[in-house]
Design an enzyme around this catalytic site. Sequence first.
Site, mmCIF file in Angstrom:
data_model
loop_
_atom_site.group_PDB
_atom_site.id
_atom_site.type_symbol
_atom_site.label_atom_id
_atom_site.label_comp_id
_atom_site.label_asym_id
_atom_site.label_seq_id
_atom_site.Cartn_x
_atom_site.Cartn_y
_atom_site.Cartn_z
ATOM 1 N N CYS A 149 -9.824 -14.658 1.480
ATOM 2 C CA CYS A 149 -11.613 -15.115 2.236
ATOM 3 C C CYS A 149 -11.451 -16.243 1.234
ATOM 4 O O CYS A 149 -12.402 -16.936 1.361
ATOM 5 C CB CYS A 149 -12.575 -13.882 1.120
ATOM 6 S SG CYS A 149 -12.028 -12.315 1.725
ATOM 7 N N HIS A 169 -20.721 -17.581 -1.806
ATOM 8 C CA HIS A 169 -19.583 -16.547 -1.268
ATOM 9 C C HIS A 169 -20.109 -15.413 -0.600
ATOM 10 O O HIS A 169 -20.391 -14.436 0.369
ATOM 11 C CB HIS A 169 -18.517 -16.592 -2.149
ATOM 12 C CG HIS A 169 -17.684 -15.257 -2.367
ATOM 13 N ND1 HIS A 169 -16.913 -15.683 -0.522
ATOM 14 C CD2 HIS A 169 -16.981 -13.939 -1.576
ATOM 15 C CE1 HIS A 169 -15.778 -14.817 -0.190
ATOM 16 N NE2 HIS A 169 -16.171 -13.515 -0.905
ATOM 17 N N GLU A 215 -20.862 -13.022 -9.063
ATOM 18 C CA GLU A 215 -21.329 -14.526 -8.495
ATOM 19 C C GLU A 215 -22.584 -14.883 -8.932
ATOM 20 O O GLU A 215 -22.599 -15.902 -9.576
ATOM 21 C CB GLU A 215 -21.415 -14.200 -6.939
ATOM 22 C CG GLU A 215 -21.158 -16.112 -6.618
ATOM 23 C CD GLU A 215 -21.282 -16.225 -5.165
ATOM 24 O OE1 GLU A 215 -21.054 -17.202 -4.929
ATOM 25 O OE2 GLU A 215 -21.408 -15.260 -4.214
ATOM 26 N N LYS A 261 -22.654 -16.129 5.503
ATOM 27 C CA LYS A 261 -22.273 -14.390 5.943
ATOM 28 C C LYS A 261 -23.736 -13.391 6.585
ATOM 29 O O LYS A 261 -23.266 -12.446 7.662
ATOM 30 C CB LYS A 261 -21.531 -13.585 5.249
ATOM 31 C CG LYS A 261 -20.447 -14.371 4.435
ATOM 32 C CD LYS A 261 -19.422 -14.242 3.642
ATOM 33 C CE LYS A 261 -18.384 -14.374 3.035
ATOM 34 N NZ LYS A 261 -18.230 -16.041 2.108
ATOM 35 N N HIS A 307 -18.821 -11.497 7.487
ATOM 36 C CA HIS A 307 -17.397 -11.788 6.807
ATOM 37 C C HIS A 307 -16.376 -12.397 7.129
ATOM 38 O O HIS A 307 -15.635 -11.774 7.677
ATOM 39 C CB HIS A 307 -17.007 -11.310 5.925
ATOM 40 C CG HIS A 307 -16.339 -12.019 4.549
ATOM 41 N ND1 HIS A 307 -15.736 -13.190 4.716
ATOM 42 C CD2 HIS A 307 -16.503 -11.626 3.667
ATOM 43 C CE1 HIS A 307 -15.072 -13.562 3.326
ATOM 44 N NE2 HIS A 307 -15.267 -12.039 2.913
ATOM 45 N N PHE A 359 -8.923 -11.982 -2.184
ATOM 46 C CA PHE A 359 -8.779 -10.961 -3.117
ATOM 47 C C PHE A 359 -7.486 -11.598 -4.062
ATOM 48 O O PHE A 359 -7.502 -12.127 -3.110
ATOM 49 C CB PHE A 359 -7.903 -10.028 -1.859
ATOM 50 C CG PHE A 359 -9.417 -8.950 -1.445
ATOM 51 C CD1 PHE A 359 -10.457 -8.622 -2.129
ATOM 52 C CD2 PHE A 359 -9.140 -7.935 -0.769
ATOM 53 C CE1 PHE A 359 -11.299 -7.690 -1.304
ATOM 54 C CE2 PHE A 359 -10.229 -6.739 -0.080
ATOM 55 C CZ PHE A 359 -11.007 -7.169 -0.644
#
Length: 414
Positions: free
Chosen positions: A164, A304, A315, A336, A341, A400
């Site tokens: 991502c 994010h 975050e 998002k 996403h 990830f």
Amino acid sequence: MKPRRVVISGMGTICPIGHNLKDFWANLLAGQTGVDIINRFDPTDYPTKIAAQVKDFNAQDYMPRTEARRMDLFIQYACATARLALDDAGLDMQKVNSERVGVLVGTGIGGIEIFEKQCQVLQKRGPGGISPFFIPMLIPNMASGHVSIMFGARGPSSCSVTACATATNSIGDAFNMIRYGVAEVMIAGGTEAPITPLSIAGFCAMKALSTRNESPQQACRPFDLDRDGFVMGEGAGVVILEELEHAMKRGAKIYAELVGYGSSSDAYHIVQPDPEGNGAARALRVALADAGVQPAELVYLNAHGTGTRYNDAVETLALKQVMGSDLSHLAVTSTKSATGHMLGSAGAVELIATVLTCTNDLIPSNINLDTPDPECDLNLVRGEARSVAVEVAASESLGFGGHNAALVIRKYRQ
């Protein structure tokens, strides 16, 4: 060598809330969402039946049918969006040195749609039935490859694959290529087409996706107390990065200046972020230092913000490490909430939103933020878009594998 200044002279996106900048920005400001019930395949047996799909996309609007047929959907998105960005930049490839124009369009997953289809062919017809275009349609680097071929960009061509964080890393690496003289122009961004039976099943198995199937438009809710996972999105975002003098000589319009890039690794877990947020904090801290920007100068952050309980809280911790405990001066949104996403393309689309925020001094709101999570005690924009003078802004992405990346932009001042 003194780093050269880099500006953003063109942008393009094809995503769940728009096929062009005008529609994307208008829908973002209006609080529209692209999330709905999946119609690309039958999701009846899936725990998650929703996604943010790109609607009414026709590849032949952007390229000949024969070329489109040899591309997986993620490549089609990349080529179409690159065309939009180049048109927006007014960049005539016949009038520039094509050997100094490069491409760095990444993807997190690549050609999973063609992979699934060709697996079915193998089972039914054996190896003789496999298409000779299978591998070129599958491999992640072919987004950059096709963009280079389509537009005659003969400079450096590469492909980041960092889950991502892919698009943010792609744009950051392209930024450095221009800063240090490797190229004059870079076509950079990310692309993804992951709404397929196998891909959705895989993320369902991880229990990462929202199961709010009865109310799709309310499902994607970053930083909300009632969030239950992320919503898969798709599409592409591409920006045209250009060395400042090169842009000025051809009379290009300039959206903003890209001034900082930071990247880090959590070195912690294959999917979970560092619980203290150390890696994410390090990437943003490095980006701000690279830009010569103090944390107090940062006005807006496109977070994010996936809508997973763990990610949003971590975050928040990361931001407090960088900015201090008082975050009242920093307006935060996660776009998002509107687009879903978009995995490997998310960072590019979010940077585009950040640039438009800076250009228009208008911050879009987080939609579906009904009850902010007390753990996520940020200055989250709610309700109407917020009018604020945005001199310096940032966008960050976490992927990830522990990949973290951040970009910092500044209003262009000649």
